[in-house]
Design a protein around this motif. Structure first.
Motif: not given
Length: 297
Positions: A67-70, A127-135, A54-56
């Motif tokens: 606003d950046a994605s979670d 922002s670059l939105r990751t999958t759970t596996a990528e994270w 989570e970003f400010p």
């Protein structure tokens, strides 16, 4: 004048958030260990990836707010400005930050490859939105990198390992980037990238010294379009005009120069304006305030 943290060295940021100093050219911050922190508006002389759940809100990125994605990654490159100005409050933050000096890649093949990663461009404002596996894989790479830094002295072999880790992380970022832009309109997206890169190259090559501020006619000619067709494509891609895009690009560069300590007259000259009042007029039109009012914020 806004409070701007000058990141000429990756460890300047580590020191700012009270994270350990692990290497002269690479900094890895695990926010969970230093939170809460003061936010900062940063002028980047280094590369940086912020990997956070989570970003400010209302972050600055160039001259824009967004606003950046979670669960995503923000990528910054030397010469860019981004973040959130410190207002004195401590903010809870989790996740990671990876920063490295351009010196780490100097003279290596990866130095050229860095220029090909489009997600570092101001043009790409998502922002670059990751999958759970990528994270999970990216954060595990950061954990392994940090172990290497904690357990080994600096050496050519350690730097080669660091380059390898960073390369893998950047390839993950590029895969995410390509996945996200695949849903966009390809023609207008590709044209806008070429248009934006043309403006970057114009100033990087010093063409403003003789040619002044870039014009729509010049850009259209370089891209092999008519000025009207270029205008139509820009409108399709952004909803705005070609000259408006050029002016926004120039004001973005102007803000960077002003934050670096140049005065209004010097900034105007460096951008290719014949007279400072021409720069003042465009700055006020785009930003809503004059350059001097911007410096006084």
């Amino acid at each position: 004048m806004k409070k701007v943290l000058q990141l000429s060295d990756p460890n300047i940021y580590a020191s700012f958030v009270n994270a350990p100093i692990l290497h002269p050219l690479v900094s890895i911050v695990h926010y969970d260990e230093v939170s809460p922190i003061h936010t900062s508006l940063n002028n980047y002389g280094v590369y940086a990836l912020f990997i956070q759940p989570e970003f400010p809100k209302r972050l600055t990125y160039g001259m824009k707010m967004f606003d950046a994605s979670d669960g995503s990654i923000l990528a910054l490159a030397p010469g860019q400005i981004g973040g959130k100005e410190d207002n004195g409050e401590l903010v809870p933050v989790t996740g990671w930050a990876l920063l490295w000096s351009p010196e780490l890649f100097k003279g290596r093949e990866m130095e050229k490859q860095l220029q090909g990663y489009r997600f570092f461009s101001y043009f790409y404002t998502d922002s670059l939105r990751t999958t759970t596996a990528e994270w999970g894989r990216i954060t595990q790479l950061l954990v392994q990198m940090r172990h290497e830094l904690q357990e080994n002295e600096d050496s050519p072999s350690l730097r080669s390992l660091l380059l390898g880790y960073i390369h893998v992380i950047l390839e993950y970022c590029n895969r995410i980037y390509l996945r996200q832009i695949s849903a966009e309109d390809k023609d207008s997206s590709d044209m806008l990238k070429r248009f934006h890169q043309l403006l970057i190259n114009y100033y990087a090559d010093g063409k403003q010294t003789d040619g002044g501020v870039p014009t729509v006619k010049y850009c259209a000619s370089e891209l092999a379009y008519s000025p009207r067709y270029l205008g139509d494509m820009i409108h399709k891609a952004t909803g705005g005009t070609a000259i408006g895009y050029i002016h926004s690009f120039i004001v973005e560069k102007g803000k960077n120069l002003l934050m670096q300590g140049y005065n209004v007259s010097e900034t105007s000259h460096l951008l290719g304006f014949d007279y400072p009042h021409h720069f003042n007029r465009i700055f006020k039109k785009v930003a809503g305030i004059t350059p001097r009012q911007f410096l006084g914020q």
